[in-house]
Motif scaffolding. Structure first.
Motif, PDB file in Angstrom:
ATOM      1  N   ASP A 141       0.859  -1.185   0.000  1.00 34.01           N
ATOM      2  CA  ASP A 141       0.000   0.000   0.000  1.00 34.01           C
ATOM      3  C   ASP A 141       0.892   1.230   0.000  1.00 34.01           C
ATOM      4  OD1 ASP A 141      -2.223  -1.603   0.137  1.00 34.01           O
ATOM      5  OD2 ASP A 141      -2.406  -1.465   2.303  1.00 34.01           O
ATOM      6  N   ASN A 142       0.566   2.188  -0.857  1.00 32.67           N
ATOM      7  CA  ASN A 142       1.363   3.410  -0.926  1.00 32.67           C
ATOM      8  C   ASN A 142       0.461   4.634  -0.911  1.00 32.67           C
ATOM      9  OD1 ASN A 142       3.413   1.463  -2.803  1.00 32.67           O
ATOM     10  ND2 ASN A 142       4.365   2.757  -1.268  1.00 32.67           N
ATOM     11  N   ASP A 143       1.018   5.724  -0.425  1.00 29.55           N
ATOM     12  CA  ASP A 143       0.304   6.999  -0.410  1.00 29.55           C
ATOM     13  C   ASP A 143       0.700   7.817  -1.623  1.00 29.55           C
ATOM     14  OD1 ASP A 143      -0.888   6.373   2.014  1.00 29.55           O
ATOM     15  OD2 ASP A 143       0.753   7.233   3.183  1.00 29.55           O
ATOM     16  N   PHE A 144      -0.305   8.328  -2.347  1.00 25.31           N
ATOM     17  CA  PHE A 144      -0.079   9.179  -3.508  1.00 25.31           C
ATOM     18  C   PHE A 144      -0.679  10.552  -3.240  1.00 25.31           C
ATOM     19  CE2 PHE A 144       0.219   4.899  -5.134  1.00 25.31           C
ATOM     20  CZ  PHE A 144       1.266   4.950  -6.046  1.00 25.31           C
ATOM     21  N   VAL A 145      -0.001  11.560  -3.764  1.00 28.62           N
ATOM     22  CA  VAL A 145      -0.402  12.939  -3.493  1.00 28.62           C
ATOM     23  C   VAL A 145      -1.079  13.549  -4.712  1.00 28.62           C
ATOM     24  CG1 VAL A 145       0.408  15.232  -2.838  1.00 28.62           C
ATOM     25  CG2 VAL A 145       1.520  13.206  -1.897  1.00 28.62           C
ATOM     26  N   LYS A 146      -2.217  14.194  -4.450  1.00 30.08           N
ATOM     27  CA  LYS A 146      -2.883  14.999  -5.463  1.00 30.08           C
ATOM     28  C   LYS A 146      -3.255  16.333  -4.821  1.00 30.08           C
ATOM     29  CE  LYS A 146      -6.876  15.423  -8.514  1.00 30.08           C
ATOM     30  NZ  LYS A 146      -8.213  14.928  -8.874  1.00 30.08           N
ATOM     31  N   ASP A 147      -2.658  17.381  -5.315  1.00 31.46           N
ATOM     32  CA  ASP A 147      -2.828  18.712  -4.718  1.00 31.46           C
ATOM     33  C   ASP A 147      -2.421  18.627  -3.238  1.00 31.46           C
ATOM     34  OD1 ASP A 147      -3.735  19.613  -7.186  1.00 31.46           O
ATOM     35  OD2 ASP A 147      -5.810  19.056  -6.715  1.00 31.46           O
ATOM     36  N   ASP A 148      -3.327  18.935  -2.332  1.00 34.17           N
ATOM     37  CA  ASP A 148      -3.000  18.873  -0.912  1.00 34.17           C
ATOM     38  C   ASP A 148      -3.623  17.650  -0.235  1.00 34.17           C
ATOM     39  OD1 ASP A 148      -5.582  19.708  -1.254  1.00 34.17           O
ATOM     40  OD2 ASP A 148      -5.557  21.155   0.397  1.00 34.17           O
ATOM     41  N   LYS A 149      -4.100  16.683  -1.046  1.00 36.09           N
ATOM     42  CA  LYS A 149      -4.730  15.490  -0.503  1.00 36.09           C
ATOM     43  C   LYS A 149      -3.843  14.268  -0.707  1.00 36.09           C
ATOM     44  CE  LYS A 149      -9.516  17.050  -1.179  1.00 36.09           C
ATOM     45  NZ  LYS A 149     -10.823  16.735  -1.810  1.00 36.09           N
ATOM     46  N   THR A 150      -3.950  13.328   0.222  1.00 34.33           N
ATOM     47  CA  THR A 150      -3.195  12.081   0.133  1.00 34.33           C
ATOM     48  C   THR A 150      -4.169  10.918   0.010  1.00 34.33           C
ATOM     49  OG1 THR A 150      -1.416  12.980   1.500  1.00 34.33           O
ATOM     50  CG2 THR A 150      -1.519  10.589   1.284  1.00 34.33           C
ATOM     51  N   PHE A 151      -3.897  10.035  -0.954  1.00 36.88           N
ATOM     52  CA  PHE A 151      -4.745   8.862  -1.185  1.00 36.88           C
ATOM     53  C   PHE A 151      -3.902   7.604  -1.003  1.00 36.88           C
ATOM     54  CE2 PHE A 151      -6.550  12.330  -3.585  1.00 36.88           C
ATOM     55  CZ  PHE A 151      -7.916  12.205  -3.406  1.00 36.88           C
ATOM     56  N   THR A 152      -4.403   6.672  -0.212  1.00 38.81           N
ATOM     57  CA  THR A 152      -3.717   5.391  -0.034  1.00 38.81           C
ATOM     58  C   THR A 152      -4.275   4.391  -1.031  1.00 38.81           C
ATOM     59  OG1 THR A 152      -3.404   5.835   2.323  1.00 38.81           O
ATOM     60  CG2 THR A 152      -3.154   3.560   1.599  1.00 38.81           C
ATOM     61  N   GLU A 153      -3.397   3.839  -1.859  1.00 35.21           N
ATOM     62  CA  GLU A 153      -3.810   2.898  -2.904  1.00 35.21           C
ATOM     63  C   GLU A 153      -3.101   1.568  -2.724  1.00 35.21           C
ATOM     64  OE1 GLU A 153      -6.175   3.591  -4.917  1.00 35.21           O
ATOM     65  OE2 GLU A 153      -6.350   5.748  -4.592  1.00 35.21           O
ATOM     66  N   ASN A 154      -3.786   0.518  -3.147  1.00 29.60           N
ATOM     67  CA  ASN A 154      -3.243  -0.835  -3.068  1.00 29.60           C
ATOM     68  C   ASN A 154      -2.613  -1.218  -4.400  1.00 29.60           C
ATOM     69  OD1 ASN A 154      -4.321  -3.941  -3.796  1.00 29.60           O
ATOM     70  ND2 ASN A 154      -3.142  -3.726  -1.912  1.00 29.60           N
TER      71      ASN A 154
END
Length: 788
Positions: free
Chosen positions: A102-115
């Protein structure tokens, strides 16, 4: 001829509306359950079939021998094994390594955890996951490339046309840029591999050089065998490859076919049922309920069709063949089955969303699927023959002389009817008992004391920034009113810990190979977890040497064959220390397994969790204060708190990661089975009440009370239910024992369930027939004597 046939059929159904309706309901219920069962089984067996290499794909795994002699599989192996297999096993056509993460990806000022996964460049050549954009053979060539799913593309770029765009991956306070080189079509639910992005395995190796070490636990390895190669022969060839690499490693390689991933698991040195157990459960229940519906039909048909003896005899007298009469009766059954099937299909269409939601499935009813249509045809013919063949042939074979002389009595088929009733009630009683046993075990595990209050334990993810300032974070958290203790560790009790065989102690046999569970923690671990000291003491910060010492459990002492381990030397991963304490009854792994040899030591490395124990306040009242401190020290990492009591109870036991699923499934089935049995019971009660109307009238005329007549009529039903209970109890006891034995920690067989379940079945059954019996017993005897 056909007009006459339909007229006779319609007249028969109309004159016997009650029995026709009961048969219709029974067959509809039975067919509905059968259809859902078959759709579920077809869905399970469709997993991974879209891969072109489906029949030749295998994962390479290893057997590990534990301290107690049990053998369990290890699916994550060394990255170096890939080259070793290529060199020694020419039967392998292609291979690829996979790491799930699982990794965290950044979009603008938000962080999304993706599998996602890390995989070798040939991943899309081995597995047939279709790409919307990108060349399957080239998308992972660049170390900084990334392939993302449609879903991820829409989240980060609002559309799927994002080739060449940059995606930012965040690890702690570091960020990495990846170039999108492919867009993956959203994966089908019938895939054992589920992910939303793929990163080159070379990137994983660049950041984790340790993964190439012999015996490392770093990645999964999938291989494709050449055509017409027997994988069992390859098993024999690869079995000792790891031992040849390093003799201290007690691991034995084997191949696990991809087509068995959803059906089986490996444990205790053998293959055991995984998804296959659900297939067997669902299939058995579906078939059993369908057979109950068929037996209900037979029972009611045999009872009601006694009135048709004369019809059959008159047809034979005027020249009808036996086959013509059989076809007449079978055709009536077929028409009723066909109407029931259509109704059942409509019910399935309506119920599928609820079934999928309740049991976490994704079954679908596709009329375009030839297998589904063939099943509809087969189940219609089977149900028609199973329900109608016996009554049709038996009645068509009746002797016309005996019938006309009224020598055929209502007792001719008592044995068959009673046998069917016993069978019908045995199934729901068994299912009711099993449902209760599963519920009791589920409650036992939920209420089991692992050494702390599960409702007062908060778990946080540790991060690089938090770890660097661990003492400051701990100090700040302890200032919050209500928080009693904080500990940084790699072991959440009952969740497991790091496994290592690099343990040495005084007197150890050089050939001995044992695995130990190693807990990296701090001086406050015993304040969060109520550790039970058997000998010695826990670590004390006032003793500087304790930072290099060890606490072990009594199981580890047994493995070391050391009755008095206090003061003994122990070397873990090259670090020598002294054993200062021995603990007992510590649940390193979940309750499906035994106590395992465990070593606790003070170490800041690999402490992925923060455990917070609070003594007052509530989770809701504390979490905002905790988040404020967490975000102060690490504003980038997502804050994902969990209450221990919200975690799954156990996860290592194949097929039982959540007991609510089999419990709900069997409970629902027992309810349906009980309804079907009672429908048949009601039909027979109505028939018997009608057939004994004059007898009841005579008895009442001679002074019999309503209660005495009810006892007379219900006496037979009581006998059948008692026989069904006596048959069901040993069957349920055996199945319940098999189920409970799969847990190392389990309740004893709850004896009350063997009383409660038959009692529930009896109450429901007598409630069903009681009203009809009371109505017959309470009828005016004048009307009863005028009957017929």
């Amino acid at each position: 001829m056909y007009t006459n046939f339909f007229r006779i059929t319609a007249r028969y159904f109309w004159r016997n509306k009650t029995y026709s309706t009961l048969n219709f309901l029974c067959l509809t219920f039975g067919l509905t359950c059968a259809i859902i069962s078959v759709l579920y089984i077809m869905n399970i067996f469709s997993y991974d079939k879209f891969h072109k290499n489906y029949n030749h794909l295998y994962s390479v795994e290893a057997w590990m021998t534990f301290f107690n002699g049990d053998r369990f599989p290890k699916s994550y192996l060394s990255a170096s094994l890939n080259e070793v297999l290529k060199e020694h096993v020419p039967e392998i056509e292609e291979s690829t390594r996979i790491v799930r993460q699982d990794n965290d990806f950044v979009k603008d000022d938000k962080t999304f955890t993706e599998n996602g996964i890390c995989a070798d460049t040939n991943f899309f050549n081995i597995f047939s996951f279709p790409l919307i954009q990108g060349d399957p053979l080239k998308v992972l060539n660049d170390i900084n490339s990334i392939v993302i799913s449609e879903r991820m593309a829409r989240i980060f770029f609002d559309n799927t046309k994002c080739m060449g765009n940059t995606l930012i991956l965040k690890e702690g306070n570091r960020q990495k840029a990846f170039k999108v080189t492919g867009v993956l079509r959203n994966l089908p639910t019938q895939s054992t591999l589920q992910f939303d992005f793929v990163i080159p395995f070379s990137r994983f190796l660049a950041d984790n050089s340790w993964a190439m070490g012999t015996g490392a636990t770093s990645n999964q390895l999938y291989i494709v065998l050449k055509d017409k190669i027997d994988y069992k022969l390859v098993n024999d060839k690869i079995k000792d490859l790891i031992r040849h690499q390093e003799t201290t490693l007690n691991q034995e390689l084997f191949l696990f076919p991809l087509k068995e991933k959803m059906l089986y698991s490996y444990a205790g040195g053998k293959r055991i049922w995984g998804g296959m157990q659900n297939v067997i459960i669902v299939g058995s229940i579906g078939f059993g309920i369908l057979m109950m519906a068929c037996f209900n039909f037979i029972n009611l048909a045999m009872a009601v069709n006694m009135r048709r003896y004369r019809e059959a005899v008159i047809k034979k007298v005027v020249g009808s063949r036996k086959s013509t009469i059989v076809i007449q009766f079978l055709s009536e059954t077929f028409l009723l089955t066909l109407v029931s099937l259509i109704t059942a299909i409509i019910m399935v269409w309506v119920l599928i969303p609820s079934f999928n939601s309740m049991f976490g499935q994704d079954i679908q009813l596709r009329f375009s699927d030839l297998k589904v249509l063939l099943f509809f045809l087969a189940v219609t013919l089977f149900t028609s023959l199973a329900s109608g063949a016996f009554p049709a042939f038996y009645l068509a074979s009746s002797n016309h002389v005996d019938v006309l002389k009224q020598k055929i009595t209502k007792h001719s088929f008592n044995f068959f009817r009673q046998s069917f009733i016993v069978f019908q009630f045995t199934i729901p009683i068994v299912l009711l008992i099993l449902t209760m046993i599963i519920k009791v075990q589920d409650d036992y595990l939920h209420n089991f004391n692992p050494g702390f209050d599960k409702d007062r334990m908060i778990i946080l993810d540790n991060s690089h920034n938090i770890q660097r300032q661990a003492e400051s974070v701990k100090t700040e958290l302890l200032k919050i009113p209500g928080i009693e203790a904080v500990s940084f560790t790699n072991c959440i009790p009952t969740r497991g810990a790091t496994v290592s065989d690099k343990i040495r102690w005084d007197g150890k046999d050089a050939t001995e190979k044992s695995l130990f569970w190693c807990i990296n923690s701090d001086f406050d671990y015993n304040k969060v977890i109520d550790i039970r000291m058997k000998k010695g003491r826990y670590f004390d910060a006032s003793f500087s040497a304790d930072s290099g010492n060890y606490v072990i459990n009594d199981v580890a002492a047994e493995v070391m064959k050391n009755k008095n381990p206090l003061g003994s030397s122990l070397i873990l991963n090259g670090k020598k220390g002294t054993i200062v304490g021995v603990i007992s009854d510590f649940h390193t792994i979940d309750l499906a397994g035994p106590f395992v040899p465990t070593i606790i030591h003070i170490s800041p490395s690999d402490r992925k969790a923060i455990l917070i124990r609070f003594s007052s306040g509530t989770y809701a009242s504390l979490i905002d204060k905790i988040e404020k401190i967490y975000k102060h020290y690490d504003p980038e990492t997502p804050f994902r708190p969990k209450l221990f009591s919200d975690l799954p109870i156990y996860s290592s036991l194949p097929g039982f990661s959540n007991l609510s699923t089999p419990s709900n499934l069997i409970g629902l089935s027992s309810f349906i089975a009980l309804i079907l049995a009672c429908l048949g019971f009601f039909g027979l009660a109505s028939f018997y009440a009608d057939s004994r109307t004059k007898e009841i009238g005579i008895r009442k005329t001679n002074g019999a009370t309503t209660l005495s007549i009810m006892k007379l009529l219900l006496a037979g039903y009581t006998k059948w239910l008692m026989i069904a209970s006596f048959i069901a109890i040993p069957i349920a006891s055996l199945l319940g024992k098999i189920f409970l034995d799969r847990f190392h920690f389990h309740t004893s067989l709850p004896l009350w369930t063997f009383v409660a379940s038959p009692l529930i079945a009896c109450i429901v059954a007598f409630s069903t027939v009681g009203l009809r019996t009371w109505k017959a017993s309470n009828q005016n005897p004048v009307k009863s004597l005028k009957y017929e």
